[in-house]
Design a protein around this motif. Structure first.
Motif, short mmCIF file in Angstrom:
data_model
loop_
_atom_site.label_atom_id
_atom_site.label_comp_id
_atom_site.label_asym_id
_atom_site.label_seq_id
_atom_site.Cartn_x
_atom_site.Cartn_y
_atom_site.Cartn_z
N SER A 23 1.20 -1.13 0.44
CA SER A 23 0.15 0.37 0.16
C SER A 23 1.06 1.38 -0.01
N LYS A 24 0.25 2.22 -0.55
CA LYS A 24 1.14 3.05 -0.34
C LYS A 24 0.02 4.86 0.48
N ASP A 41 -22.56 8.38 -6.57
CA ASP A 41 -22.12 8.05 -7.84
C ASP A 41 -20.38 8.75 -8.35
N ARG A 42 -20.86 9.80 -7.26
CA ARG A 42 -19.81 10.47 -7.35
C ARG A 42 -17.83 10.55 -7.16
N ILE A 43 -17.40 10.84 -7.97
CA ILE A 43 -15.69 9.93 -7.15
C ILE A 43 -15.35 11.15 -6.56
N TYR A 44 -14.65 10.56 -5.39
CA TYR A 44 -14.00 11.01 -3.86
C TYR A 44 -12.40 11.24 -4.43
N ARG A 45 -12.43 12.06 -3.65
CA ARG A 45 -11.06 12.28 -3.38
C ARG A 45 -9.97 11.98 -2.34
N VAL A 46 -9.85 10.12 -1.19
CA VAL A 46 -9.78 10.17 -0.39
C VAL A 46 -7.45 10.41 -0.07
N TYR A 47 -7.26 10.57 0.35
CA TYR A 47 -6.31 10.90 0.95
C TYR A 47 -6.18 9.27 2.58
N ARG A 48 -4.96 8.87 2.00
CA ARG A 48 -4.25 7.67 2.59
C ARG A 48 -3.04 8.08 3.76
N PRO A 49 -2.49 8.98 5.12
CA PRO A 49 -2.15 9.75 4.84
C PRO A 49 -1.23 8.78 6.14
N ALA A 50 0.43 9.04 5.50
CA ALA A 50 1.68 8.06 6.28
C ALA A 50 1.21 7.81 7.39
N GLU A 51 0.91 8.84 8.52
CA GLU A 51 0.63 8.00 9.85
C GLU A 51 -0.18 7.44 10.42
N GLU A 52 -1.75 7.16 9.50
CA GLU A 52 -2.07 6.13 9.57
C GLU A 52 -1.57 4.08 8.65
N LEU A 53 -0.40 4.47 7.82
CA LEU A 53 -0.07 3.23 7.30
C LEU A 53 1.12 3.31 8.66
N MET A 54 1.70 3.69 9.19
CA MET A 54 2.76 4.17 9.70
C MET A 54 2.68 3.40 11.20
N ILE A 97 6.26 -6.95 7.56
CA ILE A 97 5.27 -5.07 7.81
C ILE A 97 6.49 -3.91 8.12
N TYR A 98 6.05 -3.29 7.20
CA TYR A 98 6.69 -1.22 7.96
C TYR A 98 7.05 -0.09 7.18
N PHE A 99 6.77 0.96 7.15
CA PHE A 99 6.62 1.29 6.74
C PHE A 99 7.81 2.21 6.11
N ASP A 100 7.85 2.27 5.06
CA ASP A 100 8.87 3.06 4.18
C ASP A 100 8.67 4.24 3.36
N PRO A 101 8.31 5.37 3.75
CA PRO A 101 8.37 5.95 2.70
C PRO A 101 8.10 6.23 1.54
N PRO A 102 6.71 6.25 0.63
CA PRO A 102 5.37 6.56 1.00
C PRO A 102 5.07 5.26 1.31
N TYR A 103 5.62 3.76 1.59
CA TYR A 103 4.99 2.20 0.96
C TYR A 103 5.12 1.82 2.92
#
Length: 197
Positions: A23-24, A41-54, A97-103
């Motif tokens: 993921s990233k 039916d609308r397209i939403y732009r969704v932010y997945r923050p680094a702090e959530e992945l880490m 499993i580990y966070f290696d920005p942005p992954y």
């Protein structure tokens, strides 16, 4: 720059990959119905923050989840999910499993014969995590991109092998040909990519 393949095979012929992106962080398109938004039916732009992945809880939740061919939320039928044995588990996400920005990176093992064939031929190598999360409908801007909502508290259920993942071709089963720059902007307007988690 030239890279060697990150894939190896063990004595059983199972494909192993270490440090593979699953993921990233970034801003990605979702249909409203996928995220419980007011306009389905609308397209939403969704932010997945680094702090959530880490987040340690997120990282821990992806340990040992099944690797499957295409998405299905796995679990008991009584809870409205697909039993893992019916879906068919093709492999597993390991515990490194580990966070290696942005992954978010993990070790993978693929043991299903059909999945191994798809990966070896390059027919299907992109990855898409299946997870539960909470959507916070707060707009903002990340790295110059506007977003409508933020993903919070991601908890893993599975990792899917897909033809085209939402986050782009750099989140794929690693090989020298797949160390590409993020082309997620090319996927933004493609409705086909919206079916992926």
């Amino acid at each position: 720059m030239e890279y060697q393949s990150a894939r190896t095979e063990d004595l059983n012929g199972f494909i192993e990959v270490r440090g593979n992106p699953i993921s990233k962080a970034g801003v990605f398109p979702y249909l409203g119905r996928e995220i419980g938004a007011p306009e389905p039916d609308r397209i939403y732009r969704v932010y997945r923050p680094a702090e959530e992945l880490m987040n340690p809880a997120t990282i821990s939740s992806f340990k040992l989840v099944p690797l499957v061919d295409e998405h299905a939320m796995l679990g008991s039928e009584q809870a409205g999910m697909t039993p893992a044995e019916r879906k068919g588990v093709m492999g597993v996400v390991g515990e490194d499993i580990y966070f290696d920005p942005p992954y978010l990176r993990a070790n993978l093992k693929i043991f299903g014969e059909s999945a191994k064939r798809l990966v070896k031929t390059g027919e299907k190598i992109e990855l898409s995590p299946g997870y539960r999360c909470r959507y916070e409908f707060t707009p903002g801007v990340f790295d110059g991109e506007q977003y409508d909502a933020i993903q919070r508290e991601l908890l893993g259920n599975h990792l899917a092998l897909v033809t085209e993942g939402r986050t782009g071709p750099d989140v794929a089963v690693l090989d020298h040909a797949r160390f590409a720059l993020d082309r997620s902007e090319e996927h933004t307007s493609e409705l086909q990519s919206l079916r992926h988690l």
